[in-house]
Write a protein that holds these residues in place. Structure first.
Motif, mmCIF file in Angstrom:
data_model
loop_
_atom_site.group_PDB
_atom_site.id
_atom_site.type_symbol
_atom_site.label_atom_id
_atom_site.label_comp_id
_atom_site.label_asym_id
_atom_site.label_seq_id
_atom_site.Cartn_x
_atom_site.Cartn_y
_atom_site.Cartn_z
ATOM 1 N N PRO A 59 -11.456 -11.005 -10.436
ATOM 2 C CA PRO A 59 -10.806 -11.257 -9.462
ATOM 3 C C PRO A 59 -10.711 -9.502 -8.532
ATOM 4 O O PRO A 59 -11.691 -9.381 -7.395
ATOM 5 C CB PRO A 59 -9.812 -11.510 -8.875
ATOM 6 C CG PRO A 59 -9.028 -11.861 -9.825
ATOM 7 C CD PRO A 59 -10.111 -11.614 -11.358
ATOM 8 N N TYR A 60 -10.828 -8.863 -9.840
ATOM 9 C CA TYR A 60 -10.095 -7.338 -8.878
ATOM 10 C C TYR A 60 -11.098 -6.669 -9.508
ATOM 11 O O TYR A 60 -10.725 -6.696 -10.669
ATOM 12 C CB TYR A 60 -9.319 -6.689 -8.681
ATOM 13 C CG TYR A 60 -8.479 -6.522 -7.346
ATOM 14 C CD1 TYR A 60 -8.573 -7.646 -6.543
ATOM 15 C CD2 TYR A 60 -7.302 -6.032 -6.913
ATOM 16 C CE1 TYR A 60 -8.019 -8.398 -5.444
ATOM 17 C CE2 TYR A 60 -6.718 -6.324 -5.702
ATOM 18 C CZ TYR A 60 -6.983 -8.059 -4.863
ATOM 19 O OH TYR A 60 -6.547 -7.647 -4.114
ATOM 20 N N ARG A 61 -11.322 -5.361 -9.104
ATOM 21 C CA ARG A 61 -12.123 -4.592 -9.520
ATOM 22 C C ARG A 61 -11.575 -3.233 -11.350
ATOM 23 O O ARG A 61 -10.187 -3.419 -10.779
ATOM 24 C CB ARG A 61 -13.274 -3.355 -9.432
ATOM 25 C CG ARG A 61 -14.255 -3.723 -8.476
ATOM 26 C CD ARG A 61 -15.224 -5.295 -8.775
ATOM 27 N NE ARG A 61 -15.166 -5.751 -9.384
ATOM 28 C CZ ARG A 61 -14.736 -7.400 -9.042
ATOM 29 N NH1 ARG A 61 -14.786 -7.813 -8.344
ATOM 30 N NH2 ARG A 61 -14.364 -8.621 -9.330
ATOM 31 N N ALA A 62 -12.031 -3.173 -12.130
ATOM 32 C CA ALA A 62 -11.229 -2.573 -13.291
ATOM 33 C C ALA A 62 -11.037 -1.496 -12.506
ATOM 34 O O ALA A 62 -10.989 -0.688 -11.049
ATOM 35 C CB ALA A 62 -12.782 -2.179 -14.421
ATOM 36 N N SER A 105 -6.201 -3.246 -8.233
ATOM 37 C CA SER A 105 -6.544 -1.635 -8.108
ATOM 38 C C SER A 105 -7.085 -1.996 -7.076
ATOM 39 O O SER A 105 -8.092 -1.316 -6.594
ATOM 40 C CB SER A 105 -8.219 -2.023 -8.793
ATOM 41 O OG SER A 105 -8.849 -2.932 -8.526
ATOM 42 N N ALA A 106 -6.430 -2.827 -5.615
ATOM 43 C CA ALA A 106 -6.651 -2.549 -4.590
ATOM 44 C C ALA A 106 -5.688 -3.712 -3.661
ATOM 45 O O ALA A 106 -4.320 -4.023 -4.779
ATOM 46 C CB ALA A 106 -7.507 -3.432 -4.465
ATOM 47 N N PRO A 107 -4.893 -3.254 -2.997
ATOM 48 C CA PRO A 107 -4.273 -3.929 -2.117
ATOM 49 C C PRO A 107 -3.697 -5.490 -2.129
ATOM 50 O O PRO A 107 -5.262 -5.888 -2.327
ATOM 51 C CB PRO A 107 -3.740 -3.363 -0.710
ATOM 52 C CG PRO A 107 -4.924 -2.496 0.008
ATOM 53 C CD PRO A 107 -6.353 -2.855 -1.671
ATOM 54 N N PHE A 151 -18.054 3.491 -10.170
ATOM 55 C CA PHE A 151 -17.313 3.605 -9.207
ATOM 56 C C PHE A 151 -15.603 4.471 -9.621
ATOM 57 O O PHE A 151 -15.978 5.123 -7.461
ATOM 58 C CB PHE A 151 -15.841 2.341 -10.305
ATOM 59 C CG PHE A 151 -17.030 1.176 -9.411
ATOM 60 C CD1 PHE A 151 -17.299 0.851 -7.991
ATOM 61 C CD2 PHE A 151 -16.053 -0.030 -10.633
ATOM 62 C CE1 PHE A 151 -17.828 -0.704 -8.121
ATOM 63 C CE2 PHE A 151 -16.840 -1.164 -9.830
ATOM 64 C CZ PHE A 151 -17.387 -1.405 -9.947
ATOM 65 N N PHE A 189 -16.878 -2.833 -3.100
ATOM 66 C CA PHE A 189 -16.476 -3.612 -4.216
ATOM 67 C C PHE A 189 -15.903 -3.243 -4.870
ATOM 68 O O PHE A 189 -14.670 -4.406 -5.474
ATOM 69 C CB PHE A 189 -18.439 -4.389 -4.300
ATOM 70 C CG PHE A 189 -18.379 -4.643 -6.190
ATOM 71 C CD1 PHE A 189 -17.752 -5.951 -5.628
ATOM 72 C CD2 PHE A 189 -18.545 -3.918 -7.337
ATOM 73 C CE1 PHE A 189 -18.161 -7.037 -6.713
ATOM 74 C CE2 PHE A 189 -19.199 -4.986 -8.228
ATOM 75 C CZ PHE A 189 -18.887 -5.965 -8.905
ATOM 76 N N ARG A 190 -16.182 -1.926 -4.908
ATOM 77 C CA ARG A 190 -14.638 -1.364 -5.613
ATOM 78 C C ARG A 190 -12.997 -2.203 -5.638
ATOM 79 O O ARG A 190 -12.664 -2.357 -6.544
ATOM 80 C CB ARG A 190 -14.828 0.036 -6.450
ATOM 81 C CG ARG A 190 -13.666 0.626 -6.799
ATOM 82 C CD ARG A 190 -13.793 1.897 -7.256
ATOM 83 N NE ARG A 190 -13.000 2.511 -5.698
ATOM 84 C CZ ARG A 190 -13.255 4.015 -5.497
ATOM 85 N NH1 ARG A 190 -13.850 5.007 -6.330
ATOM 86 N NH2 ARG A 190 -12.056 4.250 -4.293
ATOM 87 N N GLY A 191 -13.501 -2.506 -4.026
ATOM 88 C CA GLY A 191 -11.941 -2.594 -3.310
ATOM 89 C C GLY A 191 -12.105 -4.295 -2.993
ATOM 90 O O GLY A 191 -10.812 -4.879 -3.236
ATOM 91 N N ALA A 192 -12.854 -5.189 -4.107
ATOM 92 C CA ALA A 192 -12.861 -6.295 -4.448
ATOM 93 C C ALA A 192 -12.991 -7.002 -3.203
ATOM 94 O O ALA A 192 -12.619 -8.198 -2.804
ATOM 95 C CB ALA A 192 -11.585 -6.922 -5.278
ATOM 96 N N HIS A 215 -10.875 -6.991 -0.682
ATOM 97 C CA HIS A 215 -9.552 -7.548 -0.674
ATOM 98 C C HIS A 215 -9.571 -7.823 0.621
ATOM 99 O O HIS A 215 -8.611 -8.926 1.451
ATOM 100 C CB HIS A 215 -8.737 -7.241 -1.285
ATOM 101 C CG HIS A 215 -8.097 -5.857 -0.431
ATOM 102 N ND1 HIS A 215 -8.679 -4.635 -0.759
ATOM 103 C CD2 HIS A 215 -7.382 -5.502 0.665
ATOM 104 C CE1 HIS A 215 -8.234 -3.510 -0.335
ATOM 105 N NE2 HIS A 215 -8.186 -3.969 1.251
#
Ligand SMILES: Cc1cc2nc3c(=O)[nH]c(=O)nc-3n(C[C@H](O)[C@H](O)[C@H](O)COP(=O)(O)OP(=O)(O)OC[C@H]3O[C@@H](n4cnc5c(N)ncnc54)[C@H](O)[C@@H]3O)c2cc1C
Ligand code: SF4
Lengths: 572, 328
Positions: A179-182, A212-214, B158, B222-225, B227
């Protein structure tokens, strides 16, 4: 002080700490001791916390007990290794055997959220063949679970924890995108990567349970590397900040600083509730079902401590296997010093990993597998390692500590084979609650030693290949405890069935790392949580079919359950 | 951390940001302002008047491009200041984009207020320098990513030097250069850039820029998914804008492109709204804005989104020019 998490319970008077808001509270449903709840769960870690959440969301009434405190990470966690020892289970235990385990920081937690509050967040799936280790790979025991079903539950857990992982994973059958990036790699991880490239094997960014993101009110990781002493930003997706808040929202009650000392079994042979100590007094909570999720030592200890005339060898123990087949995972390391600064403490400790030797069977003289990861010990732990494992003291220790910022290391999580002689029994001594303490007996078998030997040789070459000097091996370390109440298909050779339901007592369940028949070479928490999700689904199905033991008038309130699971889906 | 450096940086960022804000404000009602400055001679005959109008339109478009180039340069100035400060200016060359984008910004402000229908040497040189810096920077960033362990892997895309970022100063230079060519073009003749119709060329450049910038945002979001659902905006609306501009570039003469112009204004707004969203993103890091000195570096880049506004302004200038010069 009234708000001292270690000494007085926080979850009471209809509210529990809001872990996301300093000083905040969330409403909490409470149950009377006399009110028979659908499920009393002992332990709120990877197994118990997950199960409490799922069962509450399915509409069951749940009370989850934890002997540890209810921490507020934003306020209670200091950037101080000594202070944070408050997270570990350090109650008295006796260790013996040829290779006595070192218990405490590296293997057990005592807090709402269990060991996940200070775990290293590595979130791996098992290699599919491990679920049939005996039939497919010729060692250990088969699990009664199908890997394809587990694959779906892994996905559920990865989503629930917003695991940050590589865009594509190099080993095993395809899995959905994390779901989230490395996270960005630190220098220690880059050393692992270069070493793997030099050795011609694959590596990847480690799938980690840190953001890796909020995510909602949880902040993304700030890369300060205090993970194994408790994350003070809530980036770490421990049970404390994921499953537990969901459980509360769905109507579960959490009882912190509540040590369960004995399970009660009625004449009918069914469990009727739990005896627990809270605020210096013993209480009895009635329950229609009891789930033990206290981790691989406390789970068998509680079952053994609950022996009755009818079950003189302890509960759920007709197979005689409760407490047996304890499996640690080998946790040996290779260390070296690099010319350049590494500062390996920056960021989560294990940002890069190779599972090569989990998936490659050629070239091995042992059963099982191991993964190895980059390392980031904090200074105090590093000093301990140098004194304990390398025997340094005085001037030599000081000299070595000066290289701290240049140290680089690789550490395995290796499979150890199940042996009945590795076990948890009861000692005669008692602890602060007046309960008999566990005796933990452990010895490595030849296969374990061969695996360790292989890994140390391989990692030494990998470190050498990246130009590390003064390479030395840390030969004796273990982590992650599993086994002691294995699942299986046969009541004679296992303690619980695939649904984590005990063969002997229909309303007694065990749902934590204890149920593992084998451990594999991967960190266990994702598998524990996946099993808990599966168990919850199975319990719901059984309840709907009226197959939870007959006497319990346990019916998941269908309407509520649908509403709640809808709400959960919508918010998840 | 050195407080004085922090403050200087913040000040620089503030100046740059206010520069950004000025652009769109100037952009409001672009038709009117220059015409008011035209001396009205009632006796002039129709063909002369038409030629004058066209000349005014060319200068207007040129100034629109200065504004676009300036917005891009301001975005680069603030963004590269923050990002290269974060990279501790490890390589001396890392100050180059700061100096060049500052010069480009100043040049663009000069151009925006210059009504004369002729090219300006110093501006020309600065814009070419900006374009060259963009090309070189792109080369540097590719080199930086390529030499990391794993090469052009997701990890390095990234977290290595952002491959697309230096393109913004390249685009700024290109648009500025186009602006000077516009001013050179003689009344009544079709404005051209390298013998190509000017309006269409600029539209194509701005369109390509939108696509590239969108790609960059796509990668980082995309790096931040993704969100936050709003993170999808810069990867959906700008590509539509790019298609609209490309269509205008390839289309017949005499079209109004009313919808495309509205879309460009929307994209300019998206660029500005992005600043607010990124500021919110910063607040979601540990310590929020109280911990700004860390989180401005850690969080989403606040000055990046206005590059969309810069390109949208360029698109508007191109469409405006094509309206007055149907064959441009
Ligand atoms: C330092 C460290 C790093 C780790 N790193 C990783 C990693 O990177 N990846 C990974 O997958 N795993 C990791 N682990 C292992 C992982 O945390 C455990 O495997 C997992 O949490 C075990 O889940 P559990 O539910 O069995 O027990 P726990 O999570 O330990 O939960 C058990 C809970 O039960 C409570 N309890 C026990 N007995 C009683 C009782 N009688 N009454 C009331 N409460 C009781 C305890 O207080 C505890 O909170 C790590 C562990 C440690 C210690
Ligand atoms: S490095 Fe990240 S996960 Fe670890 S303690 Fe710090 S913020 Fe938490």
């Amino acid at each position: 002080m009234s708000d001292d998490a270690l000494h007085s319970p926080r979850a009471r008077h209809g509210r529990a700490p809001d872990v996301f808001r300093p000083g905040g509270w969330v409403p909490m449903r409470e149950y009377d001791n006399d009110e028979a709840v659908d499920f009393a769960i002992i332990g709120t870690g990877a197994g118990g916390g997950t199960l409490a959440c799922k069962l509450a969301e399915y509409g069951f009434s749940v009370v989850a007990f934890d002997a540890g405190p209810y921490f507020r990470p934003l306020e209670d966690f200091a950037s101080d290794e000594s202070e944070q020892t408050k997270l570990y289970w350090t109650d008295d235990r006796i260790v013996d055997g040829a290779n006595p385990l070192q218990l405490g920081s590296n293997n057990s937690g005592k807090a709402v959220g269990g060991s996940t509050v200070h775990f290293a967040m590595v979130s791996l799936r098992f290699r599919p063949e491990w679920f049939k280790a005996r039939s497919l790979l010729g060692y250990g025991a088969d699990w009664p679970l199908d890997w394809r079903q587990m694959w779906d539950y892994y996905t559920e857990v990865e989503q629930a924890l917003k695991i940050s992982g590589p865009v594509s994973y190099p080993w095993g059958p395809p899995r959905p995108r994390y779901p989230y990036r490395a996270h960005p790699l630190n220098a220690a991880a880059l050393a692992l990567a270069k070493g793997c490239e030099a050795m011609g094997i694959k590596w990847t960014e480690t799938p980690l349970a840190t953001l890796s993101a909020p995510r909602g009110l949880a902040h993304p990781c700030v890369y300060r590397g205090f993970c194994v002493t408790g994350c003070s930003t809530n980036a770490k997706q421990s049970a404390l900040v994921t499953w537990i808040p969901r459980a509360l929202a769905a109507g579960a009650e959490i009882r912190d600083l509540a040590m369960v000392g004995r399970l009660e079994v009625e004449k009918s042979g069914l469990a009727s509730g739990v005896h627990y100590q809270r605020e210096n007094a013993w209480h009895f909570q009635r329950a229609r079902n009891v789930v033990v999720a206290g981790y691989a030592i406390e789970t068998p200890r509680l079952l053994l401590n609950s022996a009755t005339d009818r079950f003189p060898d302890g509960l759920a123990n007709s197979s005689g296997l409760v407490g047996k087949n304890l499996m640690a995972q080998s946790n040996q390391a290779v260390w070296g010093v690099m010319e350049d600064e590494i500062r390996s403490y920056k960021g989560p400790p294990s940002l890069a990993i190779t599972e090569h030797w989990n998936y490659e069977d050629k070239g091995k003289d042992f059963f099982g597998g191991y993964a190895y990861m980059s390392q980031g010990p904090l200074p105090q732990l590093w000093a301990n390692t140098l004194t304990g494992a390398r025997g340094l003291w005085g001037a030599r220790l000081v000299e070595q500590m000066k290289d701290y910022n240049h140290v680089v290391g690789l550490k395995i999580v290796g499979e150890m084979l199940p042996q009945e002689s590795n076990r948890v029994t009861l000692a005669d001594e008692t602890d602060q609650y007046g309960l008999r303490i566990p005796r933990v007996t452990y010895a490595w078998c030849d296969n374990d030693k061969r695996l360790i030997d292989h890994s140390l040789k391989f990692m030494s070459r990998a470190l050498g290949a990246v130009g590390a000097r003064d390479i030395w091996t840390q030969d004796d370390d273990t982590c992650h405890l599993n086994g002691t109440a294995r699942m299986g298909v046969d009541p004679d050779t296992s303690v619980v069935n695939a649904d984590c339901r005990s063969w002997d007592i229909a309303n007694l369940w065990i749902c934590d790392g204890s149920v593992f028949p084998t451990v594999g070479g991967a960190n266990p928490s994702l598998t524990i949580q996946a099993i808990a999700c599966r168990t919850a689904d199975r319990i719901r199905v059984l309840a709907r079919r009226g197959e939870l033991e007959a006497s319990a008038r346990l019916v998941a309130r269908p309407q509520l359950s649908r509403e709640v699971s809808h709400a959960a889906k919508a918010s998840g | 951390m050195n407080r004085a450096v922090d403050l200087a940086l913040l000040g620089g960022a503030a100046v740059a940001l206010s520069g950004l804000m000025v652009g769109p404000i100037l952009a409001t009602d672009p038709k009117r302002i220059p015409l008011q400055h035209q001396p009205r001679r009632p006796e002039s005959g129709l063909p002369v008047r038409r030629a004058r109008q066209q000349e005014a339109a060319t200068v207007r478009a040129a100034r629109g491009l200065n504004r676009a180039a300036g917005t891009l340069a301001a975005s680069v100035l603030a963004d590269s200041s923050i990002e290269h400060y974060r990279g501790s200016f490890k390589n001396r060359a890392m100050v180059t984009p700061l100096i060049v984008s500052a010069m480009t910004l100043a040049t663009s402000i000069h151009g925006t207020s210059d009504m004369r229908p002729s090219a300006h040497k110093a501006r020309d040189i600065t814009y070419l320098l900006a374009a060259a810096t963009g090309l070189l920077g792109t080369g540097f960033h590719f080199y930086n990513v390529g030499k990391r362990v794993g090469g052009f892997s997701w990890q390095n895309l990234f977290y290595g030097a952002p491959l697309g970022a230096p393109m913004a100063i390249l685009l700024s230079g290109l648009l500025g250069f186009c602006s000077e060519r516009l001013r050179e073009s003689r009344a009544a003749s079709r404005p051209e850039i390298f013998h190509l119709p000017a309006g269409r060329t600029i539209a194509a450049v701005a369109g390509a820029g939108l696509l590239g910038t969108s790609g960059e945002a796509g990668l980082l979001h995309f790096r931040g998914a993704y969100h936050n659902p709003f993170m999808a905006v810069p990867v959906t609306l700008p590509p539509i804008g790019a298609v609209l501009l490309m269509r205008a570039a390839a289309g017949k003469a005499g079209r109004e492109h009313a919808f495309s112009r509205v879309w460009m204004r929307l994209l300019a707004l998206v660029g500005l709204a992005g600043v607010a969203f990124h500021a919110y993103g910063v607040s979601r890091n540990m310590g929020g804005w109280r911990n700004w000195s860390q989180n401005v570096l850690n969080g989403p880049p606040i000055p990046a989104p206005p590059s969309f506004a810069g390109l949208a302004l360029a698109g508007l200038a191109a469409l405006g020019l094509m309206k007055e010069h149907p064959h441009a």
